[in-house]
Motif scaffolding. Structure first.
Motif, PDB file in Angstrom:
ATOM      1  N   THR A 140       0.813  -1.220   0.000  1.00 29.77           N
ATOM      2  CA  THR A 140       0.000   0.000   0.000  1.00 29.77           C
ATOM      3  C   THR A 140       0.846   1.270   0.000  1.00 29.77           C
ATOM      4  OG1 THR A 140      -0.169  -0.119   2.414  1.00 29.77           O
ATOM      5  CG2 THR A 140      -1.953  -1.117   1.134  1.00 29.77           C
ATOM      6  N   ALA A 141       2.085   1.200   0.492  1.00 28.44           N
ATOM      7  CA  ALA A 141       2.944   2.382   0.521  1.00 28.44           C
ATOM      8  C   ALA A 141       3.209   2.920  -0.883  1.00 28.44           C
ATOM      9  CB  ALA A 141       4.266   2.060   1.207  1.00 28.44           C
ATOM     10  N   PHE A 142       3.171   2.042  -1.883  1.00 29.21           N
ATOM     11  CA  PHE A 142       3.466   2.434  -3.257  1.00 29.21           C
ATOM     12  C   PHE A 142       2.189   2.751  -4.055  1.00 29.21           C
ATOM     13  CE2 PHE A 142       6.932  -0.002  -1.598  1.00 29.21           C
ATOM     14  CZ  PHE A 142       8.058   0.692  -2.012  1.00 29.21           C
ATOM     15  N   LYS A 143       1.042   2.613  -3.412  1.00 28.35           N
ATOM     16  CA  LYS A 143      -0.255   2.962  -4.004  1.00 28.35           C
ATOM     17  C   LYS A 143      -0.494   2.283  -5.355  1.00 28.35           C
ATOM     18  CE  LYS A 143      -0.560   7.389  -1.599  1.00 28.35           C
ATOM     19  NZ  LYS A 143      -1.443   6.804  -0.567  1.00 28.35           N
ATOM     20  N   PRO A 144      -0.697   0.963  -5.359  1.00 25.35           N
ATOM     21  CA  PRO A 144      -0.964   0.266  -6.628  1.00 25.35           C
ATOM     22  C   PRO A 144      -2.243   0.775  -7.288  1.00 25.35           C
ATOM     23  CG  PRO A 144      -1.435  -1.141  -4.732  1.00 25.35           C
ATOM     24  CD  PRO A 144      -0.739   0.058  -4.197  1.00 25.35           C
ATOM     25  N   ARG A 145      -2.212   0.927  -8.580  1.00 23.19           N
ATOM     26  CA  ARG A 145      -3.376   1.427  -9.312  1.00 23.19           C
ATOM     27  C   ARG A 145      -4.397   0.301  -9.518  1.00 23.19           C
ATOM     28  NH1 ARG A 145      -2.428   6.527 -10.908  1.00 23.19           N
ATOM     29  NH2 ARG A 145      -0.274   7.232 -11.264  1.00 23.19           N
ATOM     30  N   LYS A 146      -5.655   0.657  -9.439  1.00 25.44           N
ATOM     31  CA  LYS A 146      -6.721  -0.338  -9.533  1.00 25.44           C
ATOM     32  C   LYS A 146      -6.790  -0.982 -10.908  1.00 25.44           C
ATOM     33  CE  LYS A 146      -9.681   1.765  -6.001  1.00 25.44           C
ATOM     34  NZ  LYS A 146     -11.023   2.352  -5.709  1.00 25.44           N
ATOM     35  N   THR A 185      10.154  -8.091 -23.473  1.00 23.76           N
ATOM     36  CA  THR A 185       9.912  -7.335 -24.703  1.00 23.76           C
ATOM     37  C   THR A 185       9.273  -6.008 -24.343  1.00 23.76           C
ATOM     38  OG1 THR A 185       7.767  -8.445 -24.964  1.00 23.76           O
ATOM     39  CG2 THR A 185       9.651  -9.395 -26.129  1.00 23.76           C
ATOM     40  N   PRO A 186       9.420  -4.983 -25.175  1.00 29.01           N
ATOM     41  CA  PRO A 186       8.857  -3.663 -24.874  1.00 29.01           C
ATOM     42  C   PRO A 186       7.342  -3.720 -24.659  1.00 29.01           C
ATOM     43  CG  PRO A 186      10.410  -3.532 -26.688  1.00 29.01           C
ATOM     44  CD  PRO A 186      10.189  -4.991 -26.423  1.00 29.01           C
ATOM     45  N   VAL A 187       6.866  -2.898 -23.720  1.00 26.27           N
ATOM     46  CA  VAL A 187       5.436  -2.813 -23.422  1.00 26.27           C
ATOM     47  C   VAL A 187       5.019  -1.351 -23.438  1.00 26.27           C
ATOM     48  CG1 VAL A 187       5.301  -4.957 -22.098  1.00 26.27           C
ATOM     49  CG2 VAL A 187       5.978  -2.844 -20.959  1.00 26.27           C
ATOM     50  N   PRO A 188       3.741  -1.078 -23.694  1.00 24.40           N
ATOM     51  CA  PRO A 188       3.274   0.316 -23.807  1.00 24.40           C
ATOM     52  C   PRO A 188       2.907   0.954 -22.466  1.00 24.40           C
ATOM     53  CG  PRO A 188       1.496  -1.161 -24.347  1.00 24.40           C
ATOM     54  CD  PRO A 188       2.697  -2.039 -24.090  1.00 24.40           C
ATOM     55  N   PHE A 189       3.505   0.499 -21.388  1.00 21.73           N
ATOM     56  CA  PHE A 189       3.229   1.111 -20.089  1.00 21.73           C
ATOM     57  C   PHE A 189       4.512   1.165 -19.283  1.00 21.73           C
ATOM     58  CE2 PHE A 189       2.083  -3.402 -19.935  1.00 21.73           C
ATOM     59  CZ  PHE A 189       2.821  -3.866 -18.852  1.00 21.73           C
ATOM     60  N   LYS A 190       4.471   1.908 -18.193  1.00 27.42           N
ATOM     61  CA  LYS A 190       5.658   2.138 -17.368  1.00 27.42           C
ATOM     62  C   LYS A 190       5.317   1.959 -15.887  1.00 27.42           C
ATOM     63  CE  LYS A 190       4.898   7.156 -17.718  1.00 27.42           C
ATOM     64  NZ  LYS A 190       3.678   7.011 -18.548  1.00 27.42           N
ATOM     65  N   GLU A 191       6.326   2.165 -15.037  1.00 30.58           N
ATOM     66  CA  GLU A 191       6.154   1.933 -13.590  1.00 30.58           C
ATOM     67  C   GLU A 191       4.982   2.708 -13.010  1.00 30.58           C
ATOM     68  OE1 GLU A 191      10.483   0.907 -14.348  1.00 30.58           O
ATOM     69  OE2 GLU A 191       9.053   2.440 -15.034  1.00 30.58           O
ATOM     70  N   SER A 192       4.838   3.953 -13.421  1.00 31.51           N
ATOM     71  CA  SER A 192       3.774   4.786 -12.853  1.00 31.51           C
ATOM     72  C   SER A 192       2.382   4.356 -13.300  1.00 31.51           C
ATOM     73  CB  SER A 192       4.003   6.256 -13.228  1.00 31.51           C
ATOM     74  OG  SER A 192       4.051   6.426 -14.636  1.00 31.51           O
ATOM     75  N   ASP A 193       2.294   3.483 -14.300  1.00 31.44           N
ATOM     76  CA  ASP A 193       0.997   2.939 -14.703  1.00 31.44           C
ATOM     77  C   ASP A 193       0.570   1.800 -13.775  1.00 31.44           C
ATOM     78  OD1 ASP A 193       0.630   4.619 -16.972  1.00 31.44           O
ATOM     79  OD2 ASP A 193       2.048   3.376 -18.082  1.00 31.44           O
ATOM     80  N   LYS A 197       2.887   5.661  -6.748  1.00 32.12           N
ATOM     81  CA  LYS A 197       4.147   6.079  -6.125  1.00 32.12           C
ATOM     82  C   LYS A 197       5.181   4.968  -6.318  1.00 32.12           C
ATOM     83  CE  LYS A 197       4.266   8.271  -2.280  1.00 32.12           C
ATOM     84  NZ  LYS A 197       4.179   8.615  -0.837  1.00 32.12           N
ATOM     85  N   PRO A 198       5.774   4.880  -7.507  1.00 28.54           N
ATOM     86  CA  PRO A 198       6.769   3.819  -7.738  1.00 28.54           C
ATOM     87  C   PRO A 198       8.059   4.026  -6.946  1.00 28.54           C
ATOM     88  CG  PRO A 198       6.652   5.278  -9.623  1.00 28.54           C
ATOM     89  CD  PRO A 198       5.526   5.675  -8.715  1.00 28.54           C
ATOM     90  N   VAL A 199       8.255   5.236  -6.404  1.00 27.77           N
ATOM     91  CA  VAL A 199       9.412   5.532  -5.553  1.00 27.77           C
ATOM     92  C   VAL A 199       8.897   6.103  -4.234  1.00 27.77           C
ATOM     93  CG1 VAL A 199      11.553   6.832  -5.289  1.00 27.77           C
ATOM     94  CG2 VAL A 199      10.864   6.012  -7.556  1.00 27.77           C
ATOM     95  N   VAL A 200       9.346   5.523  -3.120  1.00 26.67           N
ATOM     96  CA  VAL A 200       8.912   5.974  -1.799  1.00 26.67           C
ATOM     97  C   VAL A 200      10.117   6.175  -0.895  1.00 26.67           C
ATOM     98  CG1 VAL A 200       7.591   5.371   0.278  1.00 26.67           C
ATOM     99  CG2 VAL A 200       6.675   4.813  -1.983  1.00 26.67           C
ATOM    100  N   ASN A 201      10.131   7.276  -0.163  1.00 26.01           N
ATOM    101  CA  ASN A 201      11.167   7.542   0.832  1.00 26.01           C
ATOM    102  C   ASN A 201      10.693   7.061   2.196  1.00 26.01           C
ATOM    103  OD1 ASN A 201      12.825   8.840  -1.048  1.00 26.01           O
ATOM    104  ND2 ASN A 201      11.888  10.828  -0.664  1.00 26.01           N
ATOM    105  N   PHE A 202      11.579   6.385   2.898  1.00 25.35           N
ATOM    106  CA  PHE A 202      11.282   5.903   4.243  1.00 25.35           C
ATOM    107  C   PHE A 202      12.191   6.639   5.224  1.00 25.35           C
ATOM    108  CE2 PHE A 202       9.782   2.664   1.403  1.00 25.35           C
ATOM    109  CZ  PHE A 202       8.623   2.182   2.004  1.00 25.35           C
ATOM    110  N   HIS A 203      11.580   7.510   6.042  1.00 24.61           N
ATOM    111  CA  HIS A 203      12.328   8.374   6.958  1.00 24.61           C
ATOM    112  C   HIS A 203      12.414   7.745   8.352  1.00 24.61           C
ATOM    113  CE1 HIS A 203      12.313  11.644   4.029  1.00 24.61           C
ATOM    114  NE2 HIS A 203      11.038  11.395   3.835  1.00 24.61           N
ATOM    115  N   TRP A 204      13.568   7.859   8.968  1.00 22.22           N
ATOM    116  CA  TRP A 204      13.802   7.333  10.317  1.00 22.22           C
ATOM    117  C   TRP A 204      13.182   8.291  11.327  1.00 22.22           C
ATOM    118  CZ3 TRP A 204      14.939   3.013  12.629  1.00 22.22           C
ATOM    119  CH2 TRP A 204      15.527   2.984  13.900  1.00 22.22           C
ATOM    120  N   GLN A 205      12.099   7.855  11.970  1.00 19.81           N
ATOM    121  CA  GLN A 205      11.390   8.675  12.947  1.00 19.81           C
ATOM    122  C   GLN A 205      10.929   7.812  14.116  1.00 19.81           C
ATOM    123  OE1 GLN A 205       8.134  10.666  11.003  1.00 19.81           O
ATOM    124  NE2 GLN A 205       9.444  11.844   9.630  1.00 19.81           N
ATOM    125  N   LYS A 206      11.252   8.218  15.328  1.00 16.99           N
ATOM    126  CA  LYS A 206      10.806   7.531  16.532  1.00 16.99           C
ATOM    127  C   LYS A 206      11.122   6.035  16.477  1.00 16.99           C
ATOM    128  CE  LYS A 206       7.188  10.886  17.533  1.00 16.99           C
ATOM    129  NZ  LYS A 206       5.733  11.105  17.792  1.00 16.99           N
TER     130      LYS A 206
END
Length: 212
Positions: A140-146, A185-193, A197-206
């Motif tokens: 869920t952190a990367f928000k998969p598209r429906k 083989t090449p496809v007509p879509f990319k990570e953001s499809d 959020k294909p890239v997520v930062n994880f911050h050190w907190q508490k």
């Protein structure tokens, strides 16, 4: 600057992790970590010492980055159409406990894969604390598209966490994790499809990593 909270084997090293004991460096932890988390070619104490001194003569594994001031070390190899990197880094909890990140990134003909775990040395035994500090690393952190594409040229898309890898910071506290699409083989879509959020930062907190 050594990372800290803003706000051989254990049998060989009979060490104490009391508050009075001096803090260990990433080099010390590299020698102490259990064999099961180490890459091929760095299982024994002798192998690891040889890597740290540049005297390893077996295999392709070599020392890539040695930065004890920032609590970061990495070893890796490059081969024909493949390469691997193992990273080791220290985070410190507000109780003074060292949390050691052990990260493996492998890139080959099938794309990039990663495997990240965290350990703490408690009472002279290594404890896997990944679930305690890295629970935010989930689908869920990367928000998969429906309505994301479900296959890659007729082959079902690999399920989480396949295709995901993380990078430990040499400086700072934040871990960056990303999804990398791989199709033969090449496809007509990319990570953001596939992920909003294909890239997520994880911050050190508490004393844990929080997805942002």
């Amino acid at each position: 600057m050594f990372r800290k909270l803003a706000g051989l084997s254990v049998a060989v090293f009979a060490l104490s992790v009391s508050h009075a004991a001096p803090k260990l460096s990433i080099r010390d932890y590299f020698l102490l970590l259990p064999e099961k988390v180490m890459p091929d070619g760095a299982s024994s104490a002798a192998d690891r010492k040889a890597l740290l001194t540049g005297k390893n003569t077996q295999g392709n594994l070599r020392l890539v980055t040695d930065d004890p001031a920032n609590g970061y070390l990495s070893v890796g190899f490059e081969g024909r159409m493949q390469q691997g990197l193992s990273e080791f880094a220290i985070w410190r909890s507000d109780k003074g406990e060292d949390i050691i990140g052990v990260n493996t990134i492998y890139t080959g003909v099938g794309g990039t894969e990663g495997y990240l775990q965290f350990y703490a040395l408690r009472n002279e035994e290594w404890q896997d604390v990944t679930k305690d500090v890295f629970a935010d690393f989930c689908l869920t952190a990367f928000k998969p598209r429906k309505n994301a594409p479900g296959n890659c040229q007729g082959i079902p898309m690999a399920k989480f966490p396949s295709g995901f890898s993380c990078k430990l910071p040499r400086k700072g506290l934040t871990i960056v994790c990303k999804y990398e699409l791989f199709c033969e083989t090449p496809v007509p879509f990319k990570e953001s499809d596939l992920y909003a959020k294909p890239v997520v930062n994880f911050h050190w907190q508490k004393n844990r990593f929080v997805a942002k």
